[in-house]
Write a protein that holds these residues in place. Structure first.
Motif, mmCIF file in Angstrom:
data_model
loop_
_atom_site.group_PDB
_atom_site.id
_atom_site.type_symbol
_atom_site.label_atom_id
_atom_site.label_comp_id
_atom_site.label_asym_id
_atom_site.label_seq_id
_atom_site.Cartn_x
_atom_site.Cartn_y
_atom_site.Cartn_z
ATOM 1 N N ALA A 130 0.817 -1.226 0.000
ATOM 2 C CA ALA A 130 0.000 0.000 0.000
ATOM 3 C C ALA A 130 0.841 1.262 0.000
ATOM 4 N N GLY A 131 2.121 1.167 0.371
ATOM 5 C CA GLY A 131 2.971 2.346 0.432
ATOM 6 C C GLY A 131 3.958 2.401 -0.711
ATOM 7 N N ARG A 132 4.865 3.364 -0.622
ATOM 8 C CA ARG A 132 5.828 3.576 -1.700
ATOM 9 C C ARG A 132 7.191 3.015 -1.332
ATOM 10 N N ARG A 133 8.103 3.086 -2.262
ATOM 11 C CA ARG A 133 9.485 2.659 -2.035
ATOM 12 C C ARG A 133 10.288 3.866 -1.550
ATOM 13 N N PHE A 134 11.064 3.652 -0.499
ATOM 14 C CA PHE A 134 11.882 4.726 0.059
ATOM 15 C C PHE A 134 13.317 4.611 -0.467
ATOM 16 N N ASN A 135 13.914 5.767 -0.720
ATOM 17 C CA ASN A 135 15.320 5.845 -1.112
ATOM 18 C C ASN A 135 16.103 6.365 0.089
ATOM 19 N N PRO A 136 16.879 5.516 0.762
ATOM 20 C CA PRO A 136 17.519 5.945 2.013
ATOM 21 C C PRO A 136 18.316 7.241 1.893
ATOM 22 N N GLU A 137 19.146 7.369 0.880
ATOM 23 C CA GLU A 137 19.990 8.563 0.778
ATOM 24 C C GLU A 137 19.181 9.810 0.494
ATOM 25 N N ARG A 138 18.072 9.658 -0.231
ATOM 26 C CA ARG A 138 17.255 10.826 -0.581
ATOM 27 C C ARG A 138 16.205 11.137 0.482
ATOM 28 N N ASP A 139 15.575 10.098 1.027
ATOM 29 C CA ASP A 139 14.389 10.300 1.857
ATOM 30 C C ASP A 139 14.669 10.420 3.345
ATOM 31 N N TYR A 140 15.722 9.785 3.842
ATOM 32 C CA TYR A 140 15.953 9.797 5.279
ATOM 33 C C TYR A 140 16.765 11.036 5.643
ATOM 34 N N ARG A 141 16.248 11.865 6.519
ATOM 35 C CA ARG A 141 16.787 13.205 6.751
ATOM 36 C C ARG A 141 17.643 13.315 8.006
ATOM 37 N N SER A 142 18.141 12.205 8.483
ATOM 38 C CA SER A 142 18.874 12.228 9.746
ATOM 39 C C SER A 142 20.225 12.923 9.659
ATOM 40 N N GLN A 188 8.167 12.856 8.562
ATOM 41 C CA GLN A 188 7.151 13.209 7.575
ATOM 42 C C GLN A 188 7.247 12.384 6.296
ATOM 43 N N VAL A 189 8.423 11.892 5.979
ATOM 44 C CA VAL A 189 8.585 11.107 4.755
ATOM 45 C C VAL A 189 7.761 9.825 4.787
ATOM 46 N N PHE A 190 7.420 9.358 5.972
ATOM 47 C CA PHE A 190 6.668 8.105 6.106
ATOM 48 C C PHE A 190 5.154 8.326 6.158
ATOM 49 N N GLU A 191 4.724 9.550 6.114
ATOM 50 C CA GLU A 191 3.294 9.842 6.162
ATOM 51 C C GLU A 191 2.694 9.794 4.765
ATOM 52 N N PRO A 192 1.445 9.336 4.621
ATOM 53 C CA PRO A 192 0.831 9.230 3.289
ATOM 54 C C PRO A 192 0.466 10.597 2.721
ATOM 55 N N GLU A 193 0.478 10.696 1.386
ATOM 56 C CA GLU A 193 0.048 11.938 0.748
ATOM 57 C C GLU A 193 -1.413 12.230 1.047
ATOM 58 N N ASP A 194 -2.231 11.200 1.073
ATOM 59 C CA ASP A 194 -3.637 11.332 1.424
ATOM 60 C C ASP A 194 -3.846 10.697 2.791
#
Length: 540
Positions: free
Chosen positions: A44-56, A67-73
């Motif tokens: 049901a969710g999307r694919r995450f790109n660690p280097e792009r999406d994880y903001r640590s 916020q990257v893990f929250e749904p658009e809708d």
């Protein structure tokens, strides 16, 4: 709505559809793909790109990294809850909640599989620890689990056929201080098993002890499902993973076998995919929800629900905790989030007015400057002084207790509240009862006693069980030998439908007091091995 599209995999007959690409679904997909079976995985969710999406890597990451893990809708993740509420915490996406987990990976104890026989409560599993042990080992070596062997091991651990794949992480300074206090009380602290290798594993780098596991690992050192099993599944060339796809129904044919899965893609278009077998691995909330949505002439109360137990016996872990300040500097922003664990209270004690028990763990996550500042009330100079006093000096001790299964705790459908595709959302009822309510005060007493023995300067705050907050959801499609009292058999195959399997924590009979992910994955590997044998015998 577009006309239904029939999905095929490169024009070949499809062997298996897996619903959910988290801890269970990824294991099944990889094992089936390596056996040469054609597989489509829906998530049901999307694919995450660690280097792009994880903001640590950003200075302000505690503010917005989640916020990257929250749904658009936001309607995608709607649910309703019973009178006590429910804090439903999960990540939908490739890898599931493993992408934000702390990686704590203990095995269940031998007694966890025979609670009825040993303690006269709950029910026994239809399998033993010994039957699952080879699959525990198999998963641990795929993930590169780190852990303590020899004199430093957990003295309460069940027998192991092989040592841990990688050495344990060093205990943090906070862990060492709490461990000294534990030993004063006659307890046995140890460094827990973690799905975070201490050396390069599977082509991924070793952990750098950054301590930000809960926001996703940017360097892919943590062994989340997306960078371990998913990669190997796709490398077979037999597994196709479809992201942002929500299953709405599993259909069956006139011979009482699964025929297809009907799902929506990310654009809201409806599709149908046919297969010889279907594996549900959507988690202990979404799996019963989909079965209850899949009504038919043969199953008017939900697919595979002749027992009436689909969605029943929702079980989680009882949680309690406290945060304390220590005078000594701890440097607690470094190291893994959980570096010490205690299981002395895990088993039933005759002196207690309740059955079963809990574990204790020392946590140092969420101790970065902004995270501390957000928790401190007030403003101005007083706020700054208090933040300076607390930063680098705070430890959290958690207790995780075994909740006994209760048929009143359950997942059902709320037909008055709909998600973004117009489907009824899950209605979740979970509350501590009976044995649970007797255990919770003892859990909190053990936390306070441990903090005081460790020399805490002050206990800042404490909390007791909030339904859902443990993040560990189990038991809503329990396994068993008798179809009247269980949903699946000992292999995860539903009693009612011979080509429908469940490979997530829904099948748990009891939850123990140990984090469930490793057990979930071992069960999924065992189910996959059984399915492969069924295909070889042409039973599927």
């Amino acid at each position: 709505m577009d006309v239904m599209v029939h999905v095929h995999l490169h024009g070949d007959p499809l062997d298996v559809v897996v619903i959910g690409c988290g801890a269970g679904g990824s294991v099944v997909a990889k094992e089936l793909g390596e056996a040469g079976l054609s597989v489509i995985v829906l998530d049901a969710g999307r694919r995450f790109n660690p280097e792009r999406d994880y903001r640590s890597d950003r200075p302000d990451f505690p503010v917005g990294a989640w916020q990257v893990f929250e749904p658009e809708d936001p309607r995608r993740d709607l649910y309703t809850a019973g009178p006590q509420g429910f804090r439903y915490i999960r990540v939908k996406g490739i890898g599931g909640t493993t992408v934000v987990s702390w990686g704590v990976s203990p095995r269940l104890h031998e007694s966890d599989f025979r609670v009825r026989s040993a303690d006269g409560v709950a029910d026994d599993w239809p399998i033993t620890y010994g039957e699952l042990e080879p699959f525990y080992t198999q998963v641990e070596y795929e993930l590169g689990i780190s852990g303590s062997d020899g004199d430093e091991r957990n003295p309460f651990d069940a027998p192991r056929s092989k040592p841990f794949p990688t050495p344990p992480h060093p205990m943090t300074r906070a862990g060492e201080i709490i461990a000294r206090g534990a030993r004063k009380l006659g307890l046995h602290p140890f460094v827990p098993a973690l799905a975070i290798p201490t050396k390069s594993w599977g082509g991924r780098p070793a952990c750098v002890e950054a301590g930000v596991c809960g926001y996703g690992c940017r360097i892919s050192a943590k062994s989340s499902a997306d960078v371990t099993y998913v990669r190997k599944a796709e490398a077979t060339g037999k597994v196709t993973i479809l992201e942002s796809c929500v299953a709405r129904e599993i259909t069956i044919d006139s011979s009482n076998r699964v025929r297809s899965v009907v799902f929506f893609d990310g654009e809201g278009r409806e599709h149908e995919v046919r297969a010889r077998a279907v594996v549900l691995a959507a988690n202990a909330i979404e799996t019963p929800r989909l079965l209850l949505l899949s009504i038919s002439r043969l199953y008017p109360k939900g697919l595979a629900n002749s027992s009436g137990l689909v969605g029943k016996y929702l079980t989680e872990h009882l949680d309690a905790g406290a945060r304390a300040r220590f005078a000594l500097p701890l440097k607690n922003w470094q190291g893994v989030p959980v570096s010490a664990m205690i299981q002395d209270h895990y088993e039933t004690r005759k002196a207690n007015p309740f059955a079963r028990g809990w574990l204790l763990e020392v946590a140092t996550a969420n101790t970065w400057p902004i995270a501390v500042a957000k928790r401190v009330g007030g403003w101005g100079i007083a706020h700054k002084v208090r933040v300076k006093e607390l930063f680098g000096h705070v430890v959290e001790v958690y207790a995780q207790g075994e909740q006994l299964p209760d048929i009143r705790n359950q997942v059902s459908l709320d037909r008055t509240t709909k998600d973004h595709f117009g489907l009824p959302v899950p209605h979740i009822v979970s509350e501590p009862r009976g044995n649970d309510l007797k255990m919770l005060p003892a859990m909190m007493d053990s936390i306070r006693e441990l903090l005081e023995a460790s020399g805490a300067a002050e206990i800042l705050d404490s909390w007791s069980h909030q339904p859902g907050a443990s993040i560990h959801y189990m038991g809503t499609c329990r396994m068993g030998n008798d179809p009247r009292y269980s949903v699946t058999d000992r292999w995860g195959r539903t009693h009612d439908v011979p080509n429908l399997f469940i490979a997530d924590s829904s099948v748990f009979v009891t939850g123990g007091a140990a984090h469930p992910t490793l057990t979930l994955m071992a069960l999924a590997a065992r189910t996959a091995a059984f399915m492969i044998e069924c295909f070889r015998r042409r039973e599927l």
